[in-house]
Design a protein around this motif. Structure first.
Motif, PDB file in Angstrom:
ATOM      1  N   LEU A  30       1.126  -1.567   0.113  1.00  0.00           N
ATOM      2  CA  LEU A  30       0.056   0.260  -0.109  1.00  0.00           C
ATOM      3  C   LEU A  30       0.786   1.599  -0.188  1.00  0.00           C
ATOM      4  O   LEU A  30       0.355   2.347  -0.336  1.00  0.00           O
ATOM      5  CB  LEU A  30      -0.738  -0.221   1.370  1.00  0.00           C
ATOM      6  CG  LEU A  30      -2.084  -1.383   1.851  1.00  0.00           C
ATOM      7  CD1 LEU A  30      -2.622  -1.285   2.326  1.00  0.00           C
ATOM      8  CD2 LEU A  30      -2.471  -0.968  -0.002  1.00  0.00           C
ATOM      9  N   ASN A  31       2.227   0.904   0.312  1.00  0.00           N
ATOM     10  CA  ASN A  31       2.840   2.472   0.511  1.00  0.00           C
ATOM     11  C   ASN A  31       3.153   3.031  -1.305  1.00  0.00           C
ATOM     12  O   ASN A  31       3.504   3.665  -2.146  1.00  0.00           O
ATOM     13  CB  ASN A  31       4.044   2.000   1.375  1.00  0.00           C
ATOM     14  CG  ASN A  31       3.681   2.559   2.434  1.00  0.00           C
ATOM     15  OD1 ASN A  31       2.782   3.149   2.467  1.00  0.00           O
ATOM     16  ND2 ASN A  31       5.437   2.443   3.445  1.00  0.00           N
ATOM     17  N   LYS A  32       3.568   1.407  -2.096  1.00  0.00           N
ATOM     18  CA  LYS A  32       3.896   2.214  -3.622  1.00  0.00           C
ATOM     19  C   LYS A  32       2.725   2.165  -4.595  1.00  0.00           C
ATOM     20  O   LYS A  32       2.837   2.253  -5.236  1.00  0.00           O
ATOM     21  CB  LYS A  32       4.484  -0.073  -3.525  1.00  0.00           C
ATOM     22  CG  LYS A  32       5.673   0.373  -3.221  1.00  0.00           C
ATOM     23  CD  LYS A  32       7.226  -1.132  -3.680  1.00  0.00           C
ATOM     24  CE  LYS A  32       8.039  -0.996  -3.344  1.00  0.00           C
ATOM     25  NZ  LYS A  32       8.694  -2.422  -3.378  1.00  0.00           N
ATOM     26  N   ILE A  33       1.264   1.625  -4.229  1.00  0.00           N
ATOM     27  CA  ILE A  33       0.506   1.880  -5.011  1.00  0.00           C
ATOM     28  C   ILE A  33      -0.763   2.114  -4.277  1.00  0.00           C
ATOM     29  O   ILE A  33      -0.998   1.858  -3.168  1.00  0.00           O
ATOM     30  CB  ILE A  33      -0.109   0.273  -5.399  1.00  0.00           C
ATOM     31  CG1 ILE A  33       0.504  -0.706  -6.496  1.00  0.00           C
ATOM     32  CG2 ILE A  33      -1.805   0.008  -5.969  1.00  0.00           C
ATOM     33  CD1 ILE A  33       0.648  -0.722  -7.631  1.00  0.00           C
ATOM     34  N   THR A  34      -1.299   3.662  -4.714  1.00  0.00           N
ATOM     35  CA  THR A  34      -2.016   4.139  -4.228  1.00  0.00           C
ATOM     36  C   THR A  34      -3.131   3.680  -4.062  1.00  0.00           C
ATOM     37  O   THR A  34      -3.567   3.413  -5.828  1.00  0.00           O
ATOM     38  CB  THR A  34      -2.044   5.260  -4.523  1.00  0.00           C
ATOM     39  OG1 THR A  34      -1.871   5.465  -6.061  1.00  0.00           O
ATOM     40  CG2 THR A  34      -0.507   6.337  -3.903  1.00  0.00           C
ATOM     41  N   VAL A  35      -4.880   3.700  -3.392  1.00  0.00           N
ATOM     42  CA  VAL A  35      -5.497   2.683  -3.786  1.00  0.00           C
ATOM     43  C   VAL A  35      -6.579   4.113  -3.809  1.00  0.00           C
ATOM     44  O   VAL A  35      -6.655   4.713  -2.707  1.00  0.00           O
ATOM     45  CB  VAL A  35      -6.062   2.026  -2.464  1.00  0.00           C
ATOM     46  CG1 VAL A  35      -7.119   1.551  -3.151  1.00  0.00           C
ATOM     47  CG2 VAL A  35      -4.432   1.163  -2.774  1.00  0.00           C
ATOM     48  N   SER A  36      -7.362   4.121  -4.765  1.00  0.00           N
ATOM     49  CA  SER A  36      -8.730   4.887  -4.749  1.00  0.00           C
ATOM     50  C   SER A  36     -10.044   4.138  -4.417  1.00  0.00           C
ATOM     51  O   SER A  36     -10.073   3.084  -5.429  1.00  0.00           O
ATOM     52  CB  SER A  36      -9.122   5.577  -5.584  1.00  0.00           C
ATOM     53  OG  SER A  36     -10.216   6.049  -5.814  1.00  0.00           O
TER      54      SER A  36
END
Lengths: 138, 516
Positions: free
Chosen positions: B134-140
């Motif tokens: 979750l630090n590398k891929i941001t989630v919407s």
């Protein structure tokens, strides 16, 4: 001609347009509602999130000739399976049942079997819906 | 007969109702406020972009909308997209989740897992994001009515996995007013709904300062029939309603405005779309600076996700939607967006398959890898031309049109709050939509006519092609509700609601047939 139109020759064809289920995509239904009004029908639009029980009750109360549904989010078959027995029980089996919206080809036969004679998937022409109603409300 | 001394040219009116001149000169720039209305990229009023170096520093985030069935299936699709180079996630939830119903609620029957992922418990979130950093891929999170709860679930899931919420990035859509105006999926009445949005903004300002608690959506308002100018106007009015609520709580505008973001739509005239974003950036910056006395540049930034809207796609000849999608992505890049979520060609009639989602992703990647869209910091090249020319045509008219509509909307003619409280939504939107629906696809219609003239077999051919596209391999369509059953097993004994779910739901194994 059904009993109602025989006793009231001037009575316009009454169309119930319903939005079944939880989906909020109602632009298609609103466009069809306007087109049906332009075609000379009286349109009762239910608004969003109708249950099978609610649609049946409105159809009875409003004494409609046509029960039409707009389904965009894929729940048309389960919904129609629940709606069919309620409509039959309410004595609405002689009305014209229609459905439109996002209805894949492979579901059309099942919808017809459930009693939805007029099927108008995405891409249908507004005139075709009006013509179908005129020809089949008898 | 043509009069040679005075050539007759056709009048061109764009969708926002602004007449387009055949050419613009420095006089037009002056008439529309001069160079100060444009400025340099990264400088107030940010017309040319919110960052100085833009894509030269970092390409846009690629964030395809995905999610269906149960959390395990969604997790697989996420991993597939990440493996193919996607740099953000954009989570779709099913309608029961969007409305706050458990999967075993009678009203949810037939809708579980259809238009997105079903989430009932924190465990569902843990499965969906398993193995994703979750630090590398941001989630919407594309959730509105139930956003406060799902934001809490997301942050709780992240904390449980050891992430520091203070540094966690991500976005929730959480724009309830556009649900009343354009999309129809709300839970509570207007006032308490706004209070919930305000609660999330206030919470994030204090506890999750890198998290964007709201993405204000012009997108759905445009999908509902608004013109591009109206799309901007409604979005800004809605954003002001949230900002006003939070300021009434005693927060300073600069404490939260920097984390407000936007979601805009792209279809229609290329120049009008690009100008919409340029005009919108300048207008929002002036609203924040002049009306709200924001001091931080970040508070004035129109940070946005923008890309293809489903409204431009057609059911007929769906392969043309691939071409449309490529133009939408180009417009998005020319518009200086921070994030793209490109529509997929099959969106007019189903949930995008892995195959179609990959085409959309590759379309964006082609712009970066082959077309050079990230080479220059500013795309509407060329400051010198900008000074002579307002740049893309209709530049001068659009801010005025949008400002005019903001005025109309907030003075009550279309004000989302008061209209809704009177029990009706703005009337203009469906009527604009109707005109578009009357001619759903001129290109396809003309093409089909030509094809029929050429060959009587034209219609059969078109049907055959559609079947072929429908038949693309798609692991995602193998629905079994396994994850939900797994979840029920996990929770058996401590969650009577979930235990009541029927063991097998034949509806869940049906092919999906959804629009976004």
């Amino acid at each position: 001609m059904n009993a109602a139109t025989q006793t009231q020759p001037d009575r316009r064809i009454r169309v119930l347009l319903a939005k079944p289920g939880l989906d909020g995509h109602d632009q298609g239904a609103k466009v069809v509602a306007r087109a049906m009004m332009d075609a000379g029908f009286e349109v009762i639009y239910t608004g969003l999130r109708q249950t099978p029980e609610g649609i049946t009750r409105i159809a009875l109360d409003e004494d409609v000739d046509v029960i039409a549904m707009s389904s965009m989010a894929g729940s048309h078959l389960p919904f129609c399976r629940k709606l069919r027995p309620l409509l039959l029980e309410a004595g609405l089996g002689d009305k014209l049942w229609l459905i439109g919206g996002n209805l894949p080809q492979q579901d059309h036969a099942a919808l017809r079997e459930l009693g939805f004679k007029g099927i108008f998937p995405t891409g249908s022409k507004l005139d075709a819906i009006a013509d179908y109603i005129r020809e089949n409300v008898a | 007969m043509n009069d040679r001394s005075q050539p007759q040219i056709r009048t061109v009116m764009n969708e926002s109702g602004i007449e387009v001149q055949p050419r613009y000169t420095a006089a037009d720039v002056e008439a529309s406020g001069g160079w100060n209305m444009v400025g340099e990229a990264g400088e107030y009023p940010f017309t040319r972009g919110i960052h100085k170096l833009m894509y030269r520093k970092q390409p846009w985030t690629m964030r395809q909308y995905a999610g269906f069935g149960n959390p395990s299936e969604t997790n697989q699709r996420f991993k597939y997209l990440i493996a193919n180079g996607q740099t953000g996630l954009n989570v779709a939830f099913d309608l029961p989740t969007q409305i706050g119903l458990d999967s075993d609620d009678p009203l949810a029957e037939g809708e579980v897992g259809r238009v997105g992922m079903a989430v009932d418990t924190l465990r569902d979130f843990e499965i969906a994001f398993d193995g994703i950093d979750l630090n590398k891929i941001t989630v919407s999170l594309t959730i509105n009515g139930a956003a406060a709860i799902l934001i809490a679930m997301y942050l709780a899931m992240a904390e449980k996995r050891g992430y520091d919420v203070k540094t966690l990035r991500g976005t929730a859509q959480n724009d309830i007013l556009k649900e009343f105006v354009g999309r129809g999926t709300w839970i509570y009445p207007v006032e308490p709904s706004i209070r919930l949005v305000g609660d999330t903004i206030e919470y994030c300002a204090e506890h999750a300062p890198k998290y964007s608690p709201v993405s204000v959506c012009g997108y759905h308002i445009r999908e509902s029939g608004a013109t591009p100018a109206e799309e901007m106007a409604y979005a800004f009015c809605i954003a002001r309603a949230y900002a006003d609520d939070v300021i009434r709580r005693g927060l300073d505008v600069d404490e939260f405005a920097g984390r407000l973001s936007y979601n805009f739509n792209i279809f229609g005239n290329l120049f009008e779309q690009v100008c919409k974003f340029r005009a919108g950036r300048g207008l929002w910056a002036r609203i924040m600076k002049e009306e709200y006395q924001a001091k931080q540049p970040g508070s004035m930034w129109l940070r946005m996700i923008a890309a293809g809207g489903g409204g431009g796609l057609t059911f007929e000849q769906p392969e043309l939607n691939i071409v449309r999608g490529a133009y939408y992505a180009l417009i998005s890049a020319l518009s200086g967006t921070q994030t793209m979520a490109l529509c997929s060609y099959d969106e007019a009639y189903t949930i995008p398959t892995e195959y179609s989602a990959r085409i959309s992703l590759r379309t964006m990647q082609i712009l970066i890898e082959e077309m050079g869209l990230t080479e220059r910091a500013r795309r509407h090249r060329q400051a010198h031309r900008q000074r002579r020319d307002p740049g893309p045509r209709i530049g001068p008219g659009l801010p005025d049109a949008a400002r005019h509509r903001v005025g109309q909307v907030s003075q009550g003619r279309g004000e989302p709050l008061s209209q809704r409280n009177r029990g009706r939504t703005p009337g203009r939107i469906p009527s604009a939509q109707r005109g578009r629906r009357a001619h759903p696809d001129r290109v396809a219609e003309q093409g089909a006519r030509r094809a029929r003239r050429r060959s009587r077999a034209g219609r059969a051919g078109a049907r055959g092609r559609r079947r072929e596209i429908r038949g693309q391999p798609d692991a995602g369509h193998r629905r079994g509700g396994q994850g939900l059953r797994q979840c029920r097993r996990d929770h058996q004994g401590n969650d009577p609601g979930l235990r009541a779910l029927p063991g097998t739901d034949p509806l869940l194994s049906a092919p999906s047939t959804i629009e976004e």
